[in-house]
Design an enzyme around this catalytic site. Structure first.
Site, short mmCIF file in Angstrom:
data_model
loop_
_atom_site.label_atom_id
_atom_site.label_comp_id
_atom_site.label_asym_id
_atom_site.label_seq_id
_atom_site.Cartn_x
_atom_site.Cartn_y
_atom_site.Cartn_z
N ARG A 22 -10.01 0.35 8.00
CA ARG A 22 -9.70 -1.02 8.40
C ARG A 22 -10.90 -1.70 9.01
O ARG A 22 -10.86 -2.88 9.27
CB ARG A 22 -8.57 -1.01 9.42
CG ARG A 22 -7.19 -1.08 8.81
CD ARG A 22 -6.20 -0.94 9.94
NE ARG A 22 -4.94 -1.53 9.67
CZ ARG A 22 -3.92 -0.90 9.10
NH1 ARG A 22 -4.06 0.32 8.67
NH2 ARG A 22 -2.77 -1.51 8.93
N ARG A 57 -0.38 -8.62 13.66
CA ARG A 57 -1.02 -7.68 12.72
C ARG A 57 -1.88 -8.45 11.72
O ARG A 57 -2.95 -7.98 11.32
CB ARG A 57 0.05 -6.85 11.99
CG ARG A 57 0.56 -5.71 12.85
CD ARG A 57 1.88 -5.17 12.38
NE ARG A 57 1.87 -4.69 11.03
CZ ARG A 57 2.98 -4.53 10.29
NH1 ARG A 57 4.16 -4.83 10.79
NH2 ARG A 57 2.89 -4.08 9.07
N LYS A 78 0.84 -1.21 0.00
CA LYS A 78 0.00 0.00 0.00
C LYS A 78 0.87 1.26 0.00
O LYS A 78 0.69 2.16 -0.81
CB LYS A 78 -0.93 0.02 1.24
CG LYS A 78 -1.82 -1.20 1.36
CD LYS A 78 -2.71 -1.15 2.58
CE LYS A 78 -1.97 -1.24 3.89
NZ LYS A 78 -1.35 -2.55 4.18
N ARG A 120 10.97 -0.89 11.18
CA ARG A 120 9.83 -0.55 12.04
C ARG A 120 9.73 -1.53 13.19
O ARG A 120 9.95 -2.72 13.00
CB ARG A 120 8.54 -0.59 11.21
CG ARG A 120 8.26 0.71 10.53
CD ARG A 120 7.12 0.67 9.57
NE ARG A 120 5.93 -0.04 9.98
CZ ARG A 120 4.82 -0.10 9.25
NH1 ARG A 120 4.77 0.54 8.09
NH2 ARG A 120 3.77 -0.77 9.67
P1 AP5 Z 1 4.80 -1.58 1.94
O1 AP5 Z 1 4.42 -0.80 0.73
O2 AP5 Z 1 5.52 -0.84 3.02
O3 AP5 Z 1 3.56 -2.41 2.53
P2 AP5 Z 1 2.21 -1.92 3.16
O4 AP5 Z 1 1.09 -2.62 2.48
O5 AP5 Z 1 2.14 -0.42 3.21
O6 AP5 Z 1 2.36 -2.60 4.59
P3 AP5 Z 1 2.39 -1.97 6.04
O7 AP5 Z 1 3.16 -2.95 6.87
O8 AP5 Z 1 2.88 -0.56 6.05
O9 AP5 Z 1 0.86 -2.01 6.38
P4 AP5 Z 1 0.16 -2.07 7.71
O10 AP5 Z 1 -1.21 -1.98 7.21
O11 AP5 Z 1 0.48 -3.21 8.59
O12 AP5 Z 1 0.79 -0.84 8.52
P5 AP5 Z 1 0.27 0.65 8.77
O13 AP5 Z 1 1.46 1.53 8.75
O14 AP5 Z 1 -0.89 1.01 7.91
O15 AP5 Z 1 5.69 -2.83 1.46
C1 AP5 Z 1 6.27 -3.72 2.39
C2 AP5 Z 1 7.65 -4.14 1.89
O16 AP5 Z 1 7.53 -4.93 0.72
C3 AP5 Z 1 8.54 -2.96 1.49
O17 AP5 Z 1 9.86 -3.25 1.86
C4 AP5 Z 1 8.40 -2.88 -0.05
O18 AP5 Z 1 9.57 -2.35 -0.65
C5 AP5 Z 1 8.18 -4.34 -0.40
N1 AP5 Z 1 7.29 -4.53 -1.54
C6 AP5 Z 1 6.08 -3.97 -1.71
N2 AP5 Z 1 5.51 -4.41 -2.86
C7 AP5 Z 1 6.40 -5.28 -3.40
C8 AP5 Z 1 6.42 -6.08 -4.58
N3 AP5 Z 1 5.37 -6.06 -5.45
N4 AP5 Z 1 7.48 -6.87 -4.82
C9 AP5 Z 1 8.53 -6.90 -3.96
N5 AP5 Z 1 8.59 -6.16 -2.83
C10 AP5 Z 1 7.54 -5.36 -2.56
O19 AP5 Z 1 -0.31 0.52 10.26
C11 AP5 Z 1 0.54 0.31 11.37
C12 AP5 Z 1 -0.31 0.25 12.64
O20 AP5 Z 1 -1.01 1.50 12.86
C13 AP5 Z 1 -1.42 -0.80 12.67
O21 AP5 Z 1 -0.92 -2.07 13.05
C14 AP5 Z 1 -2.38 -0.18 13.70
O22 AP5 Z 1 -1.91 -0.38 15.00
C15 AP5 Z 1 -2.32 1.29 13.38
N6 AP5 Z 1 -3.32 1.73 12.39
C16 AP5 Z 1 -3.04 2.27 11.16
N7 AP5 Z 1 -4.18 2.56 10.48
C17 AP5 Z 1 -5.21 2.19 11.31
C18 AP5 Z 1 -6.62 2.21 11.17
N8 AP5 Z 1 -7.20 2.68 10.05
N9 AP5 Z 1 -7.38 1.75 12.20
C19 AP5 Z 1 -6.82 1.28 13.33
N10 AP5 Z 1 -5.47 1.22 13.53
C20 AP5 Z 1 -4.67 1.66 12.53
#
Ligand code: AP5
Length: 225
Positions: free
Chosen positions: A88, A167, A13, A156
């Site tokens: 979410r 998660r 994402k 992270r």
């Molecule tokens: P990346 O693009 O960073 O992945 P992502 O989908 O953004 O994954 P996240 O881990 O950031 O998502 P998340 O939903 O757990 O965390 P968030 O920050 O939203 O890619 C990951 C890796 O893979 C990178 O190294 C990239 O280079 C690589 N990659 C990507 N695509 C690739 C491909 N096609 N091929 C090869 N490599 C690839 O949330 C964190 C925390 O915040 C949550 O756990 C929760 O506690 C809280 N939170 C956030 N939003 C909410 C909400 N709406 N409601 C409640 N709590 C929330």
């Protein structure tokens, strides 16, 4: 273009949101990034949410909705935005429709096995937020250093294996009703995100253009690593 990017942790994402942000100059709004910045700055909000984020639990809906509502009132969102990590829960999805009108919800469909490997190799720039990976492209040109500002890359806290597993459990508890909500309102787009970034980007861009969701002119050229 007002879209939300949905998908499991590691779906990409943040990666795709940054691509569209850089190429079309529209804001990338990540609730995860906002929360991590608040925690780092030790604000009142940061102290409230720290335990949830670091343990991989969902931050309560009322807090998240308030944060997103405030962010979407900023003037830079008038030409569109990409929401990453929100909604979410069904409550968050419905609240978003009361705040603004969303053109599409893009579900980046990723298998757990692929996503876990990606997260275990993820490195992030603490200055500009750019995301790298030690196993996949984009890798930093110099080990553990951001290509853009030279900052030392960090891992992270919630990418530790046991937090990643937590998660996932939390993600799938609330995810299906969100997907059904966008399917029922004919705004759901699904893309296979197990493929490489170079393969996914053109597919995603084409779908958004063909569906007349992306109608902005590029503001700069973006080269994929
Ligand atoms: P990346 O693009 O960073 O992945 P992502 O989908 O953004 O994954 P996240 O881990 O950031 O998502 P998340 O939903 O757990 O965390 P968030 O920050 O939203 O890619 C990951 C890796 O893979 C990178 O190294 C990239 O280079 C690589 N990659 C990507 N695509 C690739 C491909 N096609 N091929 C090869 N490599 C690839 O949330 C964190 C925390 O915040 C949550 O756990 C929760 O506690 C809280 N939170 C956030 N939003 C909410 C909400 N709406 N409601 C409640 N709590 C929330």
């Amino acid at each position: 273009m007002k879209i939300v990017l949905l998908g499991a942790p590691g779906a990409g994402k943040g990666t795709y949101a940054q691509y569209f942000r850089d190429k079309y100059c529209i804001p990338h709004i990540s609730t995860g990034d906002i929360f991590r910045a608040e925690i780092a700055a030790n604000t009142e909000l940061g102290r409230k949410i720290k335990t949830y984020v670091e343990q991989g639990l969902l931050v309560p809906d009322d807090i998240v909705i308030e944060v997103v509502k405030k962010r979407l009132q900023q003037p830079d969102t008038v030409n569109g935005f990409i929401l990453d990590g929100y909604p979410r829960t069904l409550v968050q999805a419905k609240a978003l429709d009361e705040i603004t009108s969303i053109d599409a919800a893009v579900h980046l469909v990723v298998s757990e096995e692929v996503a876990v490997r990606r997260l275990s190799g993820r490195m992030v720039c603490p200055v500009c937020g750019r995301v790298y990976n030690i196993y996949y492209e984009p890798k930093p040109r110099v080990d553990e250093q951001c290509d853009y500002d030279g900052a030392k890359l960090v891992r992270r806290k919630d990418d530790e294996p046991e937090v990643v597993r937590q998660r996932y459990r939390v993600f799938y508890q609330t995810f299906n009703p969100v997907i059904e909500y966008y399917r029922n309102t004919r705004r759901l787009i699904e893309v296979n995100a197990d493929k490489s970034i170079r393969e996914v980007v053109p597919i995603l861009e084409k779908i958004l253009i063909e569906n007349k969701i992306l109608n902005l002119k590029p503001c700069r050229e973006v080269v994929l690593n």
